[in-house]
Design an enzyme around this catalytic site. Structure first.
Site, PDB file in Angstrom:
ATOM      1  N   ALA A  66     -18.836 107.200 -59.457  1.00  0.00           N
ATOM      2  CA  ALA A  66     -19.548 108.019 -60.444  1.00  0.00           C
ATOM      3  C   ALA A  66     -21.010 108.202 -60.053  1.00  0.00           C
ATOM      4  O   ALA A  66     -21.575 109.289 -60.211  1.00  0.00           O
ATOM      5  CB  ALA A  66     -19.450 107.380 -61.825  1.00  0.00           C
ATOM      6  N   ASP A  67     -21.626 107.148 -59.537  1.00  0.00           N
ATOM      7  CA  ASP A  67     -23.034 107.240 -59.135  1.00  0.00           C
ATOM      8  C   ASP A  67     -23.215 108.238 -58.001  1.00  0.00           C
ATOM      9  O   ASP A  67     -24.156 109.046 -58.006  1.00  0.00           O
ATOM     10  CB  ASP A  67     -23.535 105.868 -58.693  1.00  0.00           C
ATOM     11  CG  ASP A  67     -23.365 104.812 -59.765  1.00  0.00           C
ATOM     12  OD1 ASP A  67     -24.348 104.513 -60.464  1.00  0.00           O
ATOM     13  OD2 ASP A  67     -22.242 104.299 -59.909  1.00  0.00           O
TER      14      ASP A  67
END
Length: 296
Positions: A66-67
């Site tokens: 996600a990052d």
């Protein structure tokens, strides 16, 4: 805001600034004040729910997915906002939660659910829309990934494993048929691969022009001749480690390809050099250092 750097304050000083605000859940909505890490949105987004095998718990990614997706979106959004400034517009604030970008890469799950009311099960390495598509074990315990996602490729694959008879079998004639009968479709492929080594399988598939590849670990990936020829990973000098391996620049631009010369610097490593280039003399630099604003 707590440090005195609210967007309104910064834009008062420089109206052309592009400000990217990365958070777990965004700058509005009921969860805006919640702390958030990538793991939380990987779970909440639906990613973990569809990842893994049906008879096992949902699986979180073993990397900061996600990052990294949010980082790509942030860079892309910044380029859009900078283009607006170049055309005479003002700077902008980019609201970039970790949640929204990962949802956007999950495919048409929401649309399918609205139409059918069904929640897709976890399928492991199989696909709900394409067959054959899976990972198969070789004779010596290695693995091969195969994706025969178009009709011509599935026919090549079936011929390559000696099962051309399946091409006209009503159970496997179309992709829809193969998805519906995936167990029976994959069984002869798995049997063929299991009876041969990785090298033997890959020789067959290359000759048949089948879309197949070994499943690599990082050691095998680094030693692949194509990876080495392309310089996908490069080695850079490092003061502490001697040298470090780094991912090369992606993507490659024809006119301004760029290159990696050094690894990430230590905190403040180049501060004096950069400030000197901006016109700060030794007296000003010494004053900043005495005030604790920069490191020595």
């Amino acid at each position: 805001e707590e440090m005195g750097f609210a967007p309104a304050v910064l834009h008062a000083r420089n109206p052309g600034l592009i400000i990217v605000r990365v958070s777990g859940f965004g700058q509005d909505g009921p969860y805006r004040d919640r702390p958030g890490f990538g793991t939380l949105v990987e779970a909440m987004s639906g990613f973990a729910s569809k990842n893994g095998f049906a008879d096992r718990p949902p699986v979180l990614p073993p990397l900061a997915l996600a990052d990294m997706v949010a980082g790509l979106y942030g860079a892309y959004a910044t380029m859009i906002a900078l283009r607006e400034v170049e055309k005479g517009g003002r700077g902008q604030v980019i609201d970039l939660p970790l949640l929204d970008p990962i949802v956007s890469i999950l495919g048409p799950d929401a649309a399918i659910f609205k139409v059918t009311g069904e929640i897709a099960p976890r399928t492991g390495s199989r696909s709900l829309t394409t067959s054959p598509r899976n990972v198969f074990r070789t004779k010596e315990g290695r693995y091969i990934a195969i994706s025969a996602s178009i009709q011509a490729m599935s026919e090549r694959l079936l011929r390559a494993v000696g099962r051309a008879d399946m091409i006209d079998d009503p159970r496997f004639r179309t992709n829809t048929d193969r998805v519906r009968n995936v167990e029976e479709c994959e069984a002869p492929i798995a049997e063929f691969i299991a009876a041969r080594t990785l090298e033997e399988n890959m020789r067959v598939f290359h000759e048949a022009e089948v879309t197949a590849t070994p499943v690599y670990d990082i050691d095998q990936f680094l030693n692949d001749p194509h990876v080495q020829a392309r310089g996908v990973v490069v080695e850079a000098p490092d003061a502490e480690a001697g040298s470090v391996l780094m991912h090369n620049i992606v993507p490659r631009l024809s006119e301004t390809p760029g290159r990696l010369r050094t690894p990430a610097p230590n905190l403040g490593e180049h501060t004096r050099e950069i400030l000197a280039g901006l016109g700060y003399n030794e007296e000003k630099l010494a004053a900043l250092q005495s005030a604790g604003a920069i490191k020595g």
